[in-house]
Structure formats: structure tokens, C-alpha cells
Enzyme design. Structure first.
Site, PDB file in Angstrom:
ATOM      1  N   PRO A  29       0.874  -1.066   0.139  1.00 13.94           N
ATOM      2  CA  PRO A  29      -0.146   0.098  -0.099  1.00 13.94           C
ATOM      3  C   PRO A  29       0.944   1.227   0.156  1.00 13.94           C
ATOM      4  O   PRO A  29       2.007   1.300   0.601  1.00 13.94           O
ATOM      5  CB  PRO A  29      -0.737  -0.095   1.260  1.00 13.94           C
ATOM      6  CG  PRO A  29       0.150  -0.784   2.342  1.00 13.94           C
ATOM      7  CD  PRO A  29       1.025  -2.063   1.339  1.00 13.94           C
ATOM      8  N   ASP A  30       0.204   2.357  -0.591  1.00 12.20           N
ATOM      9  CA  ASP A  30       0.968   3.583  -0.440  1.00 12.20           C
ATOM     10  C   ASP A  30       0.713   4.180   0.987  1.00 12.20           C
ATOM     11  O   ASP A  30       0.021   3.366   1.862  1.00 12.20           O
ATOM     12  CB  ASP A  30       1.101   4.528  -1.409  1.00 12.20           C
ATOM     13  CG  ASP A  30      -0.494   5.071  -1.624  1.00 12.20           C
ATOM     14  OD1 ASP A  30      -1.351   4.877  -0.472  1.00 12.20           O
ATOM     15  OD2 ASP A  30      -0.679   5.768  -2.783  1.00 12.20           O
ATOM     16  N   PHE A  31       0.970   5.438   1.453  1.00  8.56           N
ATOM     17  CA  PHE A  31       0.622   5.907   2.681  1.00  8.56           C
ATOM     18  C   PHE A  31      -0.727   6.679   2.695  1.00  8.56           C
ATOM     19  O   PHE A  31      -1.536   6.560   3.600  1.00  8.56           O
ATOM     20  CB  PHE A  31       1.770   6.958   3.146  1.00  8.56           C
ATOM     21  CG  PHE A  31       3.338   6.205   3.304  1.00  8.56           C
ATOM     22  CD1 PHE A  31       3.581   5.590   4.486  1.00  8.56           C
ATOM     23  CD2 PHE A  31       4.032   6.018   2.352  1.00  8.56           C
ATOM     24  CE1 PHE A  31       4.732   4.811   4.735  1.00  8.56           C
ATOM     25  CE2 PHE A  31       5.280   5.225   2.604  1.00  8.56           C
ATOM     26  CZ  PHE A  31       5.571   4.549   3.675  1.00  8.56           C
ATOM     27  N   ARG A  32      -0.884   7.524   1.854  1.00 16.05           N
ATOM     28  CA  ARG A  32      -1.808   8.679   1.917  1.00 16.05           C
ATOM     29  C   ARG A  32      -2.861   8.493   1.061  1.00 16.05           C
ATOM     30  O   ARG A  32      -4.155   9.244   1.250  1.00 16.05           O
ATOM     31  CB  ARG A  32      -1.175   9.943   1.873  1.00 16.05           C
ATOM     32  CG  ARG A  32      -0.365  10.220   2.884  1.00 16.05           C
ATOM     33  CD  ARG A  32       0.400  11.532   2.925  1.00 16.05           C
ATOM     34  NE  ARG A  32       1.611  11.950   3.740  1.00 16.05           N
ATOM     35  CZ  ARG A  32       2.663  11.429   3.944  1.00 16.05           C
ATOM     36  NH1 ARG A  32       3.108  10.559   2.836  1.00 16.05           N
ATOM     37  NH2 ARG A  32       3.406  11.445   4.774  1.00 16.05           N
ATOM     38  N   ASN A 102      11.103   5.290  -0.984  1.00 11.69           N
ATOM     39  CA  ASN A 102      10.803   3.534  -0.773  1.00 11.69           C
ATOM     40  C   ASN A 102      11.701   3.038   0.069  1.00 11.69           C
ATOM     41  O   ASN A 102      13.023   3.182  -0.147  1.00 11.69           O
ATOM     42  CB  ASN A 102      10.176   2.791  -1.833  1.00 11.69           C
ATOM     43  CG  ASN A 102       9.046   3.666  -2.647  1.00 11.69           C
ATOM     44  OD1 ASN A 102       8.489   4.503  -2.075  1.00 11.69           O
ATOM     45  ND2 ASN A 102       8.714   3.190  -3.854  1.00 11.69           N
ATOM     46  N   ASP A 104      11.279  -0.683   0.409  1.00  7.84           N
ATOM     47  CA  ASP A 104      10.874  -1.631  -0.090  1.00  7.84           C
ATOM     48  C   ASP A 104      12.077  -2.534  -0.579  1.00  7.84           C
ATOM     49  O   ASP A 104      11.963  -3.860  -0.773  1.00  7.84           O
ATOM     50  CB  ASP A 104       9.489  -1.966  -0.569  1.00  7.84           C
ATOM     51  CG  ASP A 104       9.668  -1.194  -1.883  1.00  7.84           C
ATOM     52  OD1 ASP A 104      10.691  -0.834  -2.571  1.00  7.84           O
ATOM     53  OD2 ASP A 104       8.455  -0.460  -2.266  1.00  7.84           O
ATOM     54  N   HIS A 121      15.461   7.701   2.864  1.00  9.44           N
ATOM     55  CA  HIS A 121      14.281   7.151   3.870  1.00  9.44           C
ATOM     56  C   HIS A 121      14.945   5.920   4.335  1.00  9.44           C
ATOM     57  O   HIS A 121      14.132   5.138   5.112  1.00  9.44           O
ATOM     58  CB  HIS A 121      13.137   7.190   3.347  1.00  9.44           C
ATOM     59  CG  HIS A 121      12.316   8.633   3.340  1.00  9.44           C
ATOM     60  ND1 HIS A 121      11.019   8.797   2.927  1.00  9.44           N
ATOM     61  CD2 HIS A 121      12.864   9.780   3.679  1.00  9.44           C
ATOM     62  CE1 HIS A 121      10.993  10.075   2.775  1.00  9.44           C
ATOM     63  NE2 HIS A 121      12.019  10.799   3.274  1.00  9.44           N
TER      64      HIS A 121
HETATM   65  P1  OAD Z   1       2.235   8.884  -0.484  1.00  9.12           P
HETATM   66  O1  OAD Z   1       1.372   7.807  -0.014  1.00  9.12           O
HETATM   67  O2  OAD Z   1       1.937  10.316   0.378  1.00  9.12           O
HETATM   68  O3  OAD Z   1       1.723   9.434  -2.088  1.00  9.12           O
HETATM   69  C1  OAD Z   1       1.620   8.317  -3.095  1.00  9.12           C
HETATM   70  C2  OAD Z   1       1.176   8.912  -4.204  1.00  9.12           C
HETATM   71  O4  OAD Z   1       1.190   8.229  -5.418  1.00  9.12           O
HETATM   72  C3  OAD Z   1      -0.125   9.513  -3.999  1.00  9.12           C
HETATM   73  O5  OAD Z   1      -0.179  10.864  -4.428  1.00  9.12           O
HETATM   74  C4  OAD Z   1      -0.874   8.487  -5.074  1.00  9.12           C
HETATM   75  O6  OAD Z   1      -2.135   9.170  -5.586  1.00  9.12           O
HETATM   76  C5  OAD Z   1       0.146   7.983  -6.118  1.00  9.12           C
HETATM   77  N1  OAD Z   1      -0.001   6.705  -6.550  1.00  9.12           N
HETATM   78  C6  OAD Z   1      -0.443   5.647  -5.898  1.00  9.12           C
HETATM   79  N2  OAD Z   1      -0.603   4.507  -6.733  1.00  9.12           N
HETATM   80  C7  OAD Z   1      -0.095   4.879  -7.889  1.00  9.12           C
HETATM   81  C8  OAD Z   1      -0.266   4.293  -9.275  1.00  9.12           C
HETATM   82  N3  OAD Z   1      -0.234   2.997  -9.491  1.00  9.12           N
HETATM   83  N4  OAD Z   1       0.212   5.351 -10.290  1.00  9.12           N
HETATM   84  C9  OAD Z   1       0.331   6.486 -10.160  1.00  9.12           C
HETATM   85  N5  OAD Z   1       0.314   6.993  -8.958  1.00  9.12           N
HETATM   86  C10 OAD Z   1      -0.045   6.341  -7.862  1.00  9.12           C
HETATM   87  O7  OAD Z   1       3.686   8.265  -0.641  1.00  9.12           O
HETATM   88  P2  OAD Z   1       5.097   8.798  -0.545  1.00  9.12           P
HETATM   89  O8  OAD Z   1       5.041  10.299  -1.507  1.00  9.12           O
HETATM   90  O9  OAD Z   1       6.020   7.860  -1.028  1.00  9.12           O
HETATM   91  O10 OAD Z   1       8.154   8.455   5.011  1.00  9.12           O
HETATM   92  O11 OAD Z   1       5.404   9.342   0.883  1.00  9.12           O
HETATM   93  C11 OAD Z   1       6.638   9.842   1.316  1.00  9.12           C
HETATM   94  C12 OAD Z   1       6.898   9.621   2.695  1.00  9.12           C
HETATM   95  O12 OAD Z   1       5.743   9.726   3.503  1.00  9.12           O
HETATM   96  C13 OAD Z   1       7.087   7.898   2.780  1.00  9.12           C
HETATM   97  O13 OAD Z   1       8.696   7.972   2.245  1.00  9.12           O
HETATM   98  C14 OAD Z   1       7.110   7.836   4.270  1.00  9.12           C
HETATM   99  C15 OAD Z   1       5.924   8.589   4.437  1.00  9.12           C
HETATM  100  O14 OAD Z   1       5.497   8.888   5.769  1.00  9.12           O
HETATM  101  C16 OAD Z   1       8.451   8.103   6.352  1.00  9.12           C
HETATM  102  O15 OAD Z   1       7.785   7.236   6.982  1.00  9.12           O
HETATM  103  C17 OAD Z   1       9.642   8.825   6.751  1.00  9.12           C
END
Ligand code: OAD
Length: 255
Positions: A29-32, A102, A104, A121
Site C-alpha cells: 500500500p502507499d501511505f496517503r 521507498n 521496500d 528514507h
Molecule cells: P504517499 O502515499 O504520500 O503518495 C503516493 C502517491 O502516489 C499518491 O499521490 C498517490 O495518488 C500516488 N499513486 C499511488 N499509486 C499510484 C499508481 N499506481 N500510479 C500513479 N500514482 C500512484 O507516498 P510517498 O509520497 O512516497 O516516509 O510518501 C513519502 C513519505 O511519507 C514516505 O517515504 C514515508 C511517508 O510517511 C516516512 O515514513 C519517513
């Protein structure tokens, strides 16, 4: 899409800034997003979502992290089309740098070389004690993460965790080196990141004004400040990367 393929045909020196979105198709999963880690851990009633990865909170409530990680720690997942596209750019001799938020390890699994990779990170490929710094065996850490059990340092009894940078810990990045390498790029591809976590988010502003920036995200990003020559693709990054690779006729060797 045509603009991206045309830009790549010019064989530009290329850089990437990527985030959790590029690993979503793998099964992480992503984060947000609506079904991201922070939504999935809402039931833990954290004071704020990022507390899950906050070093001060972790010291007081380590079980919360290990409980949450239980559902997410996986080793069986492999690289996506987005990772494979980055590898293809490397094999074409065009890759300058990949900055990944990432942890992972899928860039390494895809075969992206260590010299090209910057992981500000950290990474879950190793673990250590947050007090004395001693290494903690990573195989054992993985077992504990699967079981949702707290890891204690074998030397000092302190808390151990994967070498993933938590909020409140120093970031693993030489900012000057990152700037120097990003400024070399003619093409800079930003994908799968919400660009909300600093200081990494500001790297999106480092490319030279003459460089072409490409933003690939399935949502629009309020924090992104567009420039005239940007290529903005509101799309799934795997679909874009697969199509670009296919249209360019780029294949990748097994890693
Ligand atoms: P986020 O979850 O904040 O953002 C992921 C982005 O990717 C979102 O804007 C989604 O819309 C987009 N997305 C998801 N799946 C996609 C797909 N298949 N194609 C295109 N876009 C897609 O994750 P990060 O930006 O990586 O840090 O978060 C940054 C940091 O926040 C992480 O490294 C982590 C977190 O808290 C720490 O924990 C220190």
C-alpha cells in the site's frame, strides 16, 4: 504520453524521484491514499497518522509499529512495470540517478545499480538498535515483524527496528550530491509520490529550468509547481511505464 516517448527518443540524461505509488502494483500500500497505510492504521488511534513512523512515539509505544508492520512486511513481492522501466533506462545508458523514498528494496530487486540509487528514507534491508546502534540480524527482524513482536537489541536491550528513517531521525542523503546529480539531468521523472514529505519533496524543484520534468501520478498534486515545459500525466505509473517501454522497444535483462 507521446511527449514522454519523444523526449526519451532524444536519449536524455535521465533522473527519477519516486515514492510509494510505484510499488502499489507490487502489492504494497502507499501511505496517503484512501486504502494507504495511514487509513489502514486509523483503528490504532494514533495521535496523528505519521506517529507510526515517529522516533519519539516509537520509543514510548514500540508495539504499535510492530503491530502495524505485521500486515505490511512482505518479502514475496517483486518489482513493477515502473521499476522495470527505470531498469530499462539504466540499460540504455541514460540513467543518472534514482532518488527513492521507498524502503521496500524493489529498486535493488529490479537490478538498479547501487551507484545510481539514493535512498534518503533508508531501507528495510538491514536493522539496528536505536540506542547503541548495534546491527540486529535482519532475518530475525523479519520474523518478529511477521509475528508483530517487538525487537530488542542483543547487546544493550534497547529497541531495534529496520534501518528505515523515522520522523525525527536524520535523513540519509547528501543534499549537495543530490542537487549536483539532478542538475545534470535533461529529463527528470517524478512518479508515485504525493510530494508532501520534506526535504525530499523539494528535490522536484532541483532540475535545471531547461530540463523537461515529467510528473506521473494518478492524482493532481497541489504542492507541485508546474513549469511551462513540464509533461504532466495524470495516470497510473505502471501503465505509462509499460507503454513507454513497449513503444520504445526497450527490453530488460533479468536481474
Ligand atoms: P504517499 O502515499 O504520500 O503518495 C503516493 C502517491 O502516489 C499518491 O499521490 C498517490 O495518488 C500516488 N499513486 C499511488 N499509486 C499510484 C499508481 N499506481 N500510479 C500513479 N500514482 C500512484 O507516498 P510517498 O509520497 O512516497 O516516509 O510518501 C513519502 C513519505 O511519507 C514516505 O517515504 C514515508 C511517508 O510517511 C516516512 O515514513 C519517513
Amino acid at each position: 504520453m507521446n511527449a514522454l516517448v519523444t523526449a526519451l527518443r532524444a536519449r536524455p540524461t535521465t533522473g527519477f524521484l519516486v515514492g510509494a505509488g510505484i510499488s502499489v502494483a507490487a502489492g504494497y500500500p502507499d501511505f496517503r491514499s484512501k486504502d494507504g497505510i495511514y487509513a489502514r492504521t486509523a483503528h490504532l488511534q494514533l495521535p496523528y497518522p505519521e506517529a507510526l513512523f515517529d522516533i519519539t512515539y516509537f520509543r514510548k509505544h514500540p508495539q504499535t509499529f510492530f503491530t502495524a508492520a505485521k500486515g505490511v512486511a512482505r518479502e514475496d513481492l517483486g518489482p513493477t512495470h515502473a521499476h522495470s522501466f527505470i531498469k530499462a533506462v539504466q540499460e540504455q545508458g541514460l540513467l543518472e540517478v534514482v532518488i527513492t523514498q521507498n524502503i521496500d528494496g524493489l529498486e535493488r530487486k529490479a537490478g538498479i545499480s547501487a551507484e545510481k540509487l539514493i535512498e534518503p528514507h533508508g531501507s528495510n534491508a538491514s536493522s539496528s538498535c536505536i540506542d547503541c546502534g548495534a546491527d540486529f540480524p535482519n532475518a530475525e527482524m523479519r520474523k518478529l515483524l511477521h509475528k508483530g513482536e517487538i525487537a530488542y537489541c542483543k547487546h544493550c536491550g534497547g529497541l531495534a527496528k529496520p534501518n528505515v528513517v523515522f520522523f525525527g531521525e536524520p535523513i540519509r542523503m547528501n543534499a549537495l550530491e543530490v542537487r549536483r546529480r539532478v542538475e545534470k539531468c535533461d529529463l527528470f521523472i517524478i512518479m508515485g509520490t504525493s510530494l508532501v514529505v520534506q526535504p525530499v519533496a523539494s528535490i522536484a524543484e532541483y532540475p535545471d529550468k531547461k530540463a523537461v520534468r515529467v510528473l506521473i501520478n494518478r492524482e493532481t498534486l497541489p504542492k507541485f509547481r508546474p513549469r511551462e515545459n513540464d509533461i504532466l500525466l495524470q495516470a497510473d505509473c505502471d501503465a505509462v511505464c509499460k507503454e513507454a517501454k513497449d513503444r520504445l522497444g526497450w527490453t530488460t535483462s533479468a536481474s
